[in-house]
Design a protein around this motif. Sequence first.
Motif, PDB file in Angstrom:
ATOM      1  N   GLU A  49      17.998 -69.612  28.533  1.00 47.67           N
ATOM      2  CA  GLU A  49      17.329 -69.615  27.229  1.00 47.67           C
ATOM      3  C   GLU A  49      16.697 -70.970  26.933  1.00 47.67           C
ATOM      4  OE1 GLU A  49      20.465 -68.262  24.652  1.00 47.67           O
ATOM      5  OE2 GLU A  49      20.088 -66.156  25.156  1.00 47.67           O
ATOM      6  N   LYS A  50      17.375 -72.049  27.307  1.00 45.16           N
ATOM      7  CA  LYS A  50      16.851 -73.387  27.061  1.00 45.16           C
ATOM      8  C   LYS A  50      15.569 -73.629  27.863  1.00 45.16           C
ATOM      9  CE  LYS A  50      19.781 -76.801  27.503  1.00 45.16           C
ATOM     10  NZ  LYS A  50      20.514 -77.980  28.002  1.00 45.16           N
ATOM     11  N   GLN A  51      15.563 -73.211  29.135  1.00 46.94           N
ATOM     12  CA  GLN A  51      14.418 -73.489  30.002  1.00 46.94           C
ATOM     13  C   GLN A  51      13.301 -72.452  29.923  1.00 46.94           C
ATOM     14  OE1 GLN A  51      15.346 -74.420  34.050  1.00 46.94           O
ATOM     15  NE2 GLN A  51      16.996 -75.821  33.499  1.00 46.94           N
ATOM     16  N   TYR A  52      13.673 -71.171  29.680  1.00 48.15           N
ATOM     17  CA  TYR A  52      12.673 -70.099  29.764  1.00 48.15           C
ATOM     18  C   TYR A  52      12.529 -69.276  28.492  1.00 48.15           C
ATOM     19  CZ  TYR A  52      12.683 -71.206  34.695  1.00 48.15           C
ATOM     20  OH  TYR A  52      12.576 -71.861  35.888  1.00 48.15           O
ATOM     21  N   GLY A  53      13.402 -69.476  27.525  1.00 49.22           N
ATOM     22  CA  GLY A  53      13.319 -68.725  26.278  1.00 49.22           C
ATOM     23  C   GLY A  53      14.281 -67.552  26.204  1.00 49.22           C
ATOM     24  N   SER A  54      14.582 -66.949  27.351  1.00 48.34           N
ATOM     25  CA  SER A  54      15.521 -65.818  27.390  1.00 48.34           C
ATOM     26  C   SER A  54      15.927 -65.541  28.834  1.00 48.34           C
ATOM     27  CB  SER A  54      14.881 -64.553  26.800  1.00 48.34           C
ATOM     28  OG  SER A  54      13.875 -64.052  27.665  1.00 48.34           O
ATOM     29  N   GLY A  55      16.972 -64.756  28.998  1.00 52.95           N
ATOM     30  CA  GLY A  55      17.385 -64.335  30.337  1.00 52.95           C
ATOM     31  C   GLY A  55      16.318 -63.503  31.012  1.00 52.95           C
ATOM     32  N   SER A  56      15.654 -62.677  30.239  1.00 54.95           N
ATOM     33  CA  SER A  56      14.594 -61.830  30.777  1.00 54.95           C
ATOM     34  C   SER A  56      13.410 -62.674  31.257  1.00 54.95           C
ATOM     35  CB  SER A  56      14.139 -60.834  29.713  1.00 54.95           C
ATOM     36  OG  SER A  56      13.100 -60.020  30.199  1.00 54.95           O
ATOM     37  N   ASP A  57      13.058 -63.687  30.480  1.00 55.24           N
ATOM     38  CA  ASP A  57      11.948 -64.550  30.895  1.00 55.24           C
ATOM     39  C   ASP A  57      12.304 -65.358  32.142  1.00 55.24           C
ATOM     40  OD1 ASP A  57      10.252 -63.635  28.916  1.00 55.24           O
ATOM     41  OD2 ASP A  57      10.742 -65.252  27.520  1.00 55.24           O
ATOM     42  N   TRP A  58      13.572 -65.745  32.270  1.00 50.50           N
ATOM     43  CA  TRP A  58      14.020 -66.424  33.493  1.00 50.50           C
ATOM     44  C   TRP A  58      13.854 -65.481  34.685  1.00 50.50           C
ATOM     45  CZ3 TRP A  58      17.812 -64.963  36.966  1.00 50.50           C
ATOM     46  CH2 TRP A  58      18.072 -65.873  37.994  1.00 50.50           C
ATOM     47  N   GLN A  59      14.325 -64.227  34.530  1.00 50.99           N
ATOM     48  CA  GLN A  59      14.233 -63.260  35.624  1.00 50.99           C
ATOM     49  C   GLN A  59      12.770 -63.012  36.015  1.00 50.99           C
ATOM     50  OE1 GLN A  59      14.638 -58.779  35.456  1.00 50.99           O
ATOM     51  NE2 GLN A  59      16.733 -59.363  36.058  1.00 50.99           N
ATOM     52  N   LYS A  60      11.908 -62.927  35.038  1.00 49.87           N
ATOM     53  CA  LYS A  60      10.484 -62.724  35.303  1.00 49.87           C
ATOM     54  C   LYS A  60       9.917 -63.908  36.106  1.00 49.87           C
ATOM     55  CE  LYS A  60       6.554 -61.307  32.588  1.00 49.87           C
ATOM     56  NZ  LYS A  60       6.018 -61.257  31.214  1.00 49.87           N
ATOM     57  N   ALA A  61      10.208 -65.123  35.653  1.00 50.78           N
ATOM     58  CA  ALA A  61       9.710 -66.312  36.343  1.00 50.78           C
ATOM     59  C   ALA A  61      10.237 -66.388  37.773  1.00 50.78           C
ATOM     60  CB  ALA A  61      10.102 -67.569  35.564  1.00 50.78           C
ATOM     61  N   MET A  62      11.517 -66.080  37.970  1.00 47.76           N
ATOM     62  CA  MET A  62      12.103 -66.143  39.307  1.00 47.76           C
ATOM     63  C   MET A  62      11.555 -65.031  40.202  1.00 47.76           C
ATOM     64  SD  MET A  62      13.869 -68.857  39.285  1.00 47.76           S
ATOM     65  CE  MET A  62      12.692 -69.473  38.077  1.00 47.76           C
ATOM     66  N   THR A  63      11.300 -63.866  39.630  1.00 51.39           N
ATOM     67  CA  THR A  63      10.705 -62.772  40.399  1.00 51.39           C
ATOM     68  C   THR A  63       9.332 -63.187  40.900  1.00 51.39           C
ATOM     69  OG1 THR A  63      11.917 -61.117  39.103  1.00 51.39           O
ATOM     70  CG2 THR A  63       9.988 -60.345  40.339  1.00 51.39           C
ATOM     71  N   TYR A  64       8.522 -63.751  40.017  1.00 55.12           N
ATOM     72  CA  TYR A  64       7.191 -64.214  40.405  1.00 55.12           C
ATOM     73  C   TYR A  64       7.286 -65.315  41.456  1.00 55.12           C
ATOM     74  CZ  TYR A  64       5.243 -61.713  36.345  1.00 55.12           C
ATOM     75  OH  TYR A  64       4.853 -60.761  35.437  1.00 55.12           O
ATOM     76  N   GLN A  65       8.250 -66.213  41.297  1.00 54.54           N
ATOM     77  CA  GLN A  65       8.434 -67.298  42.265  1.00 54.54           C
ATOM     78  C   GLN A  65       8.796 -66.731  43.639  1.00 54.54           C
ATOM     79  OE1 GLN A  65      11.028 -70.482  40.911  1.00 54.54           O
ATOM     80  NE2 GLN A  65      11.680 -70.870  43.000  1.00 54.54           N
ATOM     81  N   TRP A  66       9.740 -65.777  43.676  1.00 51.80           N
ATOM     82  CA  TRP A  66      10.135 -65.156  44.953  1.00 51.80           C
ATOM     83  C   TRP A  66       8.935 -64.465  45.605  1.00 51.80           C
ATOM     84  CZ3 TRP A  66      13.458 -65.632  48.581  1.00 51.80           C
ATOM     85  CH2 TRP A  66      14.777 -66.002  48.330  1.00 51.80           C
ATOM     86  N   ILE A  67       8.210 -63.681  44.839  1.00 50.76           N
ATOM     87  CA  ILE A  67       7.087 -62.931  45.399  1.00 50.76           C
ATOM     88  C   ILE A  67       6.037 -63.886  45.953  1.00 50.76           C
ATOM     89  CG2 ILE A  67       5.130 -61.429  44.774  1.00 50.76           C
ATOM     90  CD1 ILE A  67       7.177 -59.897  42.967  1.00 50.76           C
ATOM     91  N   ASP A  68       5.717 -64.926  45.210  1.00 50.82           N
ATOM     92  CA  ASP A  68       4.753 -65.912  45.686  1.00 50.82           C
ATOM     93  C   ASP A  68       5.219 -66.519  47.013  1.00 50.82           C
ATOM     94  OD1 ASP A  68       2.337 -67.669  45.090  1.00 50.82           O
ATOM     95  OD2 ASP A  68       3.919 -69.176  45.334  1.00 50.82           O
ATOM     96  N   LYS A  69       6.492 -66.862  47.066  1.00 47.33           N
ATOM     97  CA  LYS A  69       7.066 -67.468  48.270  1.00 47.33           C
ATOM     98  C   LYS A  69       7.021 -66.493  49.457  1.00 47.33           C
ATOM     99  CE  LYS A  69      11.142 -70.168  49.176  1.00 47.33           C
ATOM    100  NZ  LYS A  69      11.812 -71.228  48.514  1.00 47.33           N
TER     101      LYS A  69
END
Length: 130
Positions: A49-69
């Motif tokens: 929540e501190k870094q991304y705003g919510s758990g869902s937003d963290w999961q979204k960011a990490m999903t995009y990061q994994w896919i890009d990688k």
Amino acid sequence: MKKHIYFITGASGVGKTTLVDNLQAKYSAMPWLFFHFDSLGVPSLDEMEKQYGSGSDWQKAMTYQWIDKLIHEYQAERIFLEGQVNLQFIQDGFAQHGFTQYTIVLVDSSFEQMTFRLTDKRNQPHLLTY
């Protein structure tokens, strides 16, 4: 060589990790790659929540990061990634790159099997979804 990415997802305790581990063992002679979403580490909900705003937003960011990688850093013919991820995040992540050579595999199991895995094997009954 045409790369194909398999994104294996489903609820906690349905057997995603077991499935990918078994595929990796069975096809160890193949030049394929196998990854676990949580291998990047999962911060506490407060940290998400501190870094991304919510758990869902963290999961979204990490999903995009994994896919890009997976698209840009790995050149295997077959790539497998497992993790509990929102299906829309997966579709949107691939769409951002115009990448269509992927398959989403949604794993399911009986509630009894999932309960056994989460309570008896992993001692994580709080992850049960009803």
